[in-house]
Structure formats: C-alpha cells, structure tokens
Design a protein around this motif. Structure first.
Motif, PDB file in Angstrom:
ATOM      1  N   ALA A  88     -36.143   1.499  -3.123  1.00 52.90           N
ATOM      2  CA  ALA A  88     -36.257   1.897  -4.530  1.00 52.90           C
ATOM      3  C   ALA A  88     -36.742   0.769  -5.438  1.00 52.90           C
ATOM      4  O   ALA A  88     -36.957   0.980  -6.640  1.00 52.90           O
ATOM      5  CB  ALA A  88     -34.911   2.419  -5.040  1.00 52.90           C
ATOM      6  N   VAL A  89     -36.925  -0.415  -4.880  1.00 54.82           N
ATOM      7  CA  VAL A  89     -37.338  -1.563  -5.695  1.00 54.82           C
ATOM      8  C   VAL A  89     -38.818  -1.436  -6.034  1.00 54.82           C
ATOM      9  O   VAL A  89     -39.654  -1.294  -5.133  1.00 54.82           O
ATOM     10  CB  VAL A  89     -37.079  -2.893  -4.954  1.00 54.82           C
ATOM     11  CG1 VAL A  89     -37.636  -4.068  -5.753  1.00 54.82           C
ATOM     12  CG2 VAL A  89     -35.591  -3.079  -4.703  1.00 54.82           C
ATOM     13  N   PRO A  90     -39.168  -1.478  -7.324  1.00 55.38           N
ATOM     14  CA  PRO A  90     -40.580  -1.368  -7.705  1.00 55.38           C
ATOM     15  C   PRO A  90     -41.315  -2.676  -7.442  1.00 55.38           C
ATOM     16  O   PRO A  90     -40.704  -3.735  -7.265  1.00 55.38           O
ATOM     17  CB  PRO A  90     -40.509  -1.075  -9.206  1.00 55.38           C
ATOM     18  CG  PRO A  90     -39.241  -1.749  -9.649  1.00 55.38           C
ATOM     19  CD  PRO A  90     -38.282  -1.611  -8.508  1.00 55.38           C
ATOM     20  N   ALA A  91     -42.626  -2.579  -7.409  1.00 57.00           N
ATOM     21  CA  ALA A  91     -43.430  -3.789  -7.253  1.00 57.00           C
ATOM     22  C   ALA A  91     -43.264  -4.671  -8.474  1.00 57.00           C
ATOM     23  O   ALA A  91     -42.972  -4.199  -9.586  1.00 57.00           O
ATOM     24  CB  ALA A  91     -44.894  -3.414  -7.063  1.00 57.00           C
ATOM     25  N   ALA A  92     -43.422  -5.953  -8.278  1.00 57.26           N
ATOM     26  CA  ALA A  92     -43.317  -6.900  -9.391  1.00 57.26           C
ATOM     27  C   ALA A  92     -44.488  -6.704 -10.344  1.00 57.26           C
ATOM     28  O   ALA A  92     -45.577  -6.280  -9.926  1.00 57.26           O
ATOM     29  CB  ALA A  92     -43.307  -8.316  -8.854  1.00 57.26           C
ATOM     30  N   PRO A  93     -44.290  -6.987 -11.616  1.00 59.89           N
ATOM     31  CA  PRO A  93     -45.400  -6.893 -12.572  1.00 59.89           C
ATOM     32  C   PRO A  93     -46.573  -7.760 -12.129  1.00 59.89           C
ATOM     33  O   PRO A  93     -46.380  -8.819 -11.517  1.00 59.89           O
ATOM     34  CB  PRO A  93     -44.790  -7.407 -13.878  1.00 59.89           C
ATOM     35  CG  PRO A  93     -43.322  -7.210 -13.718  1.00 59.89           C
ATOM     36  CD  PRO A  93     -43.041  -7.393 -12.257  1.00 59.89           C
ATOM     37  N   ALA A  94     -47.768  -7.326 -12.425  1.00 61.58           N
ATOM     38  CA  ALA A  94     -48.963  -8.041 -11.973  1.00 61.58           C
ATOM     39  C   ALA A  94     -48.977  -9.494 -12.444  1.00 61.58           C
ATOM     40  O   ALA A  94     -49.359 -10.393 -11.709  1.00 61.58           O
ATOM     41  CB  ALA A  94     -50.221  -7.314 -12.474  1.00 61.58           C
ATOM     42  N   GLY A  95     -48.528  -9.725 -13.672  1.00 61.87           N
ATOM     43  CA  GLY A  95     -48.533 -11.080 -14.209  1.00 61.87           C
ATOM     44  C   GLY A  95     -47.264 -11.840 -13.918  1.00 61.87           C
ATOM     45  O   GLY A  95     -47.110 -12.982 -14.360  1.00 61.87           O
TER      46      GLY A  95
END
Length: 283
Positions: free
Chosen positions: A268-275
């Motif tokens: 359920a962990v989302p991907a980290a923000p691009a920046g």
C-alpha cells in the motif's frame, strides 16, 4: 657306444619333459616356453606392473582434474549467479536463523531491476556500515573468500543481510502514535518481525537519497542496521551498487529448505514524490 646312444636319446627325452612342464606352466599361469628358456623372466609377469603403474597415475590425475573442474564451476557459479551465504547472527530472526545457509540470487538486480521494499538482501557494508580497512594477507583472504563463496565459512565482516525498508526518495519514520513504522505516510504492518519486538526503540525520521537503501533487521532488538549508523558517513544508507544479491532460498539445514517468503507489508506504500520529500531528517 650304447651308453652314448642311450645318453643321446635321453637328452631329447629330458628336454621334452621340461618342455611339457613349461607348457603346463603356460596354461596355468600364462607363461610360455619361449619366456622360460629366454632367461626365466616372463614378459607377462611385467605386464600387470606396467598396467598398474601406468593406470594408477592417470586415474589420480583424472580425479584431481575433475575435482578442480567442479570447484572452478562452483566458484564461478557463486561469483556470478548463486552464492551460498552462512547466517552468523540472529539479527534476521525469525525469517533467517543462526546457521542457516541461504542462496543469494546475484542475477536478481543485474538486468535493470533494483532492490524493492521488503526484499531481503545481502550487501557489502564497506563505507556505510563499516569503515574502509587495510587489506590483510592476500593468500588468507583468497582462501577465506573461496570457502565463504561455497558457504563453508562465515562471510566477510563487511557482508550483511537485512531487509529493505526504504528505497530512494522514500520518507521512513518511526514511530507513529501506534508505535508503528510509516513509509511515505503509510503505516506498515511488519508481520515478519520477531514476536515481542517493537518496530524500533530508536526514533528516526529520514529521507532516503536516490540510489541508496534504508535497511533493517527483522529481529529489531538484536539488529545493528541503518538506525545505528545515522551519524556515520552516508547516514546508514546502503548504496545500491553495494548490493550482492537477493536472498531467495534457505538451502540448509534440510529441515528448513524453503524459499525466503515475500511480504505484502509495503504493497500500500505509494511511490516517493518525483522531487523527493522536502522535509525529513534524523529524529
């Protein structure tokens, strides 16, 4: 004259009897009349010795050669494909136990793939978990590396096995109000932990740099991992290029033969923000 004639007649008779005896020896023991009359040493008597001396040496050479080929094959296999690794401590219990021999898949991250959250990995901690050290005796080092590569000796002191908890860009925090780990703001239910252990007795709030990993042991109270190196160069983060491979199987003892179970704790962990995260630091 008669005596001479009789003597002359007895000579061939005597020779015939000797010849008969020689023939019988030939039939029973493999010798020949020619061999007996040529000096008492039979050619066949020397054949077994020659066969033995000529056959034993090649046999030993063949055995040594085949043994060398097998060892070379195993070393190449362990260097490039699948390396046995002896678990020397309880830092990954209950997933891995002391004395387990795991098989590390060295091809897991060779073709563009990178370690993911939840993977159990083996890595070289030089520069992140341990300082660079002067090399010792090269001969001893080669022998130890060979034994370790075959799973017959403990791994180098710079090799570690841990679970990936955070990858590049992730914000990993411990602990939330419920005493649990969070990654990118999502609570992680770590069912693989040693029963009775807390996710961490050391609070932290970090952002993992790109191409680095935050790793922790499953037996948190007995594991020296990224938390213990927050103040060290690199902040306890393991460079991705220092990863040896993924621990995929438990090969020994036979009673524990199995794959290293995957976990859905991070699904359920989302991907980290691009920046990357703008906040976060050592807690």
């Amino acid at each position: 004259m008669d005596n001479e004639a009789q003597h002359t007649e007895r000579d061939p008779s005597s020779g015939t009897e000797d010849g008969s005896r020689s023939a019988r020896v030939s039939e029973d023991g493999g010798t020949t009349p020619d061999a007996t009359t040529s000096g008492g040493t039979t050619p066949d008597a020397t054949v077994p010795d020659a066969a033995t001396s000529g056959g034993t040496a090649p046999s030993w050479r063949r055995t040594a050669f085949l043994g060398g080929v097998c060892v070379t094959f195993l070393l190449l296999l362990s260097h490039f494909v699948l390396q046995p690794f002896l678990i020397p401590s309880g830092s990954m219990e209950p997933t891995l136990q002391v004395g387990d021999r795991i098989l590390v898949n060295k091809l897991a991250y060779r073709f563009g793939s990178e370690p993911g959250r939840g993977d159990v990995i083996v890595f070289d901690g030089t520069g992140s978990f341990v300082r660079e050290q002067a090399q010792g005796n090269p001969v001893t080092g080669v022998l130890h590396d060979g034994a370790a590569a075959l799973g017959l000796a403990e791994p180098d002191e710079t090799d570690f096995v841990k679970r990936v908890v955070g990858i590049g860009g992730d914000r990993v925090v411990c602990c939330d109000k419920g005493g649990r780990l969070t990654v990118n703001g999502v609570t992680v239910e770590e069912r693989y932990l040693m029963p009775g252990d807390q996710p961490s007795s050391v609070p932290f709030d970090i952002v993992v740099p790109q191409d680095r990993l935050w790793v922790m042991g499953d037996h948190r109270s007995q594991s020296s991992d990224s938390r213990d190196h927050l103040g060290s160069p690199g902040g306890g983060m393991v460079p991705v290029d220092r990863v040896v491979g993924r621990a995929d199987w438990i090969a020994w003892p036979f009673g524990r033969w199995s794959g290293v179970a995957a976990t859905d704790a991070f699904d359920a962990v989302p991907a980290a923000p691009a920046g990357g995260h703008g906040t976060g630091g050592h807690g």
